[in-house]
Write an enzyme that holds these catalytic residues in place. Structure first.
Site: not given
Length: 566
Positions: A277, A435
């Site tokens: 990330d 998500d």
């Protein structure tokens, strides 16, 4: 390189009766007519032992092939005209994207006839992936569409009607059928495949076949005839084994790069993906961070963005450690104009010079109009990522909105980022990142979305849950479930699903098996399990209890709690 071509209209090219120009040193099957040599294409080959000619027609990540060639010590001469093809000493054709789009470019530029003539002369040639498929008569992809007609046969899609996961993505084994220098040492090793279409062995093409691979059925994984070689897999993404194969083509008199120790591989392997990330910290530096249920700031008084290392250094180490793929998620991509995100593009460029396994990048891939009123399509944005070194791109929020619109209208507009990119680059190049957040209910009748009976009851004793999708990094909830979203994006052209779970993110308690099983059972494209890995046993569990094709982790690798090769 030329810009990505527009997609051809379906059925625009009729297949007809194909001819099969064979190398001049090879006997021709009876009844096969040789294509007439184009009169305007008479060019003598150049001679430069350290230079390789590369045919890059502008679609997909050819940078990876460039980096592999340069890594092995060779220079590159790009094809600018049909004459450049005929002047080549060694030609590498890394076909990427859709069959019809590629043939459209080759025909419009006159390079199709040049390729046929080059192959007829039996000049050293290496086709990669689509570069193999284009040698056949035709393809059913968005067609039928005529190919180069060098090898008899039709390229067909894998049949997913019996539950086979398509695209075929991952590391699979070769069955060597012909003794060739190119594949020496490759027997018993996995190589990396990513494709939805394949060519089948037949009596008409069996003399060409040098290896096959099994995925639902036996398909052609490589061909060899004289100096003509082509492979369905990606040697530039197959680690040390792939680099060894590449060097055998580039330096036919050498023994090739050192291949890894022998491993007996016989089938498609489950993949372990290292995820990074990436975002800017408070000082403006691009760092690798890790969230706790998507919160990437320390819980200390400083509240700074967690800094777990430099992106390129970590990606390189994970490649050395044995990661099957590396994924970059630009978690602030939605806040700024993607094409202006130069640091992230530079990360991709540098990482692709050191990492010879697939690279995926996500974040900010969408249509955009800048302050001056200039419009950029999501296809242009994705193209910039591909040119910078990405093999696959991951779409998040934009895919949710496209799926919602599709479910409401039942109409595929062809205008969404998901549809545009998969049409030109192929669905195997497009990942949709989901998500969701778990929402407990007492009964499935409470909601219109698909629920699952959970393995652990909710806080009020609820036995069921649905998974509500979110956008903008988990901040905004949407009226769509993970099951419904996964089914919709598969129909819209997604080739793979990255399935996260906000509840499990950063907790280290294991993947959400209930969620992953529900989605991986519902779709016929590969599902990557994400969020929650805290031990080796968690990887084993998700592969044993679900149909996930891969599992992704971040924090346990960054914090060195576990190594990738454990």
């Amino acid at each position: 390189p030329m810009p990505p071509p527009p997609p051809p209209s379906q059925g625009a090219m009729a297949t007809g009766a194909a001819n099969h120009p064979l190398p001049c040193s090879v006997g021709r099957p009876k009844g096969t007519n040789q294509r007439r040599r184009p009169a305007s294409l008479s060019v003598r080959a150049s001679s430069d032992a350290n230079t390789v000619t590369l045919l890059d027609y502008g679609a997909g990540n050819v940078r990876s092939v460039r980096n592999a060639i340069r890594h092995l010590g060779f220079n590159i001469r790009d094809v600018r005209s049909p004459e450049d093809i005929l002047a080549a000493d060694r030609l590498v054709f890394p076909g990427v994207g859709a069959f019809g789009s590629a043939m459209d470019v080759l025909n419009r530029t006159g390079m199709a006839d040049a390729l046929r003539e080059y192959i007829r002369r039996d000049r050293p040639f290496l086709g990669i992936c689509l570069g193999l498929q284009l040698l056949f008569d035709s393809s059913e992809e968005n067609g039928p569409v005529s190919g180069l007609g060098v090898i008899p046969g039709v390229v067909r899609r894998f049949d997913s009607s019996e539950g086979l996961i398509v695209p075929h993505i991952g590391w699979n084994a070769l069955q060597i059928t012909k003794d060739t220098q190119l594949l020496q040492g490759a027997d018993g090793h996995h190589v990396y495949f990513v494709h939805s279409y394949h060519a089948l062995p037949s009596d008409a093409n069996r003399d060409w076949i040098s290896s096959t691979c099994n995925y639902g059925e036996s398909f052609i994984s490589s061909i060899s005839m004289g100096n003509i070689e082509a492979v369905q897999f990606h040697p530039e993404k197959s680690g040390a084994t792939g680099l060894s194969i590449f060097e055998k083509f580039l330096s036919p008199n050498s023994s090739g790069a050192k291949a890894p120790a022998h491993r007996k591989a016989s089938k498609l392997a489950k993949r372990v993906i290292a995820c990074l990330d990436v975002r800017s910290n408070d000082n403006g530096d691009l760092v690798v961070t890790k969230g706790d249920q998507y919160d990437v700031r320390d819980h200390s008084s400083s509240k700074e963005v967690r800094n777990l290392g430099k992106p390129v250094e970590l990606a390189s180490q994970y490649y050395i450690d044995g990661a099957d793929e590396v994924s970059f998620l630009n978690i602030t991509g939605f806040r700024a104009f993607p094409l202006g995100d130069l640091p992230m593009l530079e990360v991709l460029r540098c990482a692709s010079e050191k990492v010879f396994v697939p690279l995926t990048v996500g974040g900010g891939i969408r249509d955009f109009t800048d302050g001056s009123g200039r419009y950029y399509s999501s296809l242009e944005v994705a193209s910039e990522y591909f040119r910078s070194g990405a093999d696959k791109i991951s779409i998040g929020s934009d895919a949710v909105f496209a799926a919602e619109a599709y479910l409401q209208t039942g109409v595929k507009t062809g205008k969404s980022s998901l549809e545009q990119i998969s049409r030109v680059y192929g669905n195997q190049a497009v990942v949709v990142s989901i998500d969701p957040r778990r929402v407990y209910v007492k009964s499935p009748d409470e909601v219109q979305f698909r629920t699952v009976k959970v393995s652990s009851k909710g806080p009020l004793g609820e036995e069921y849950a649905w998974y509500q999708c979110t956008v903008s990094g988990g901040r905004d909830s949407r009226p769509i479930g993970a099951y419904e979203l996964a089914k919709a994006v598969e129909e819209l052209g997604a080739g793979e699903i990255l399935l996260n779970c906000i509840d499990c993110d950063g907790q280290g308690g294991g993947f959400d098996i209930d969620l992953i099983k529900m989605v991986s059972d519902a779709v016929t494209i590969p599902v990557i399990a994400s969020s929650g890995a805290g031990s080796v046993e968690h990887f084993s569990e998700v592969f044993e209890k679900t149909n996930a094709s891969a599992a992704l982790a971040a924090g346990i690798f960054h914090r060195k709690e576990r190594s990738v090769d454990c």
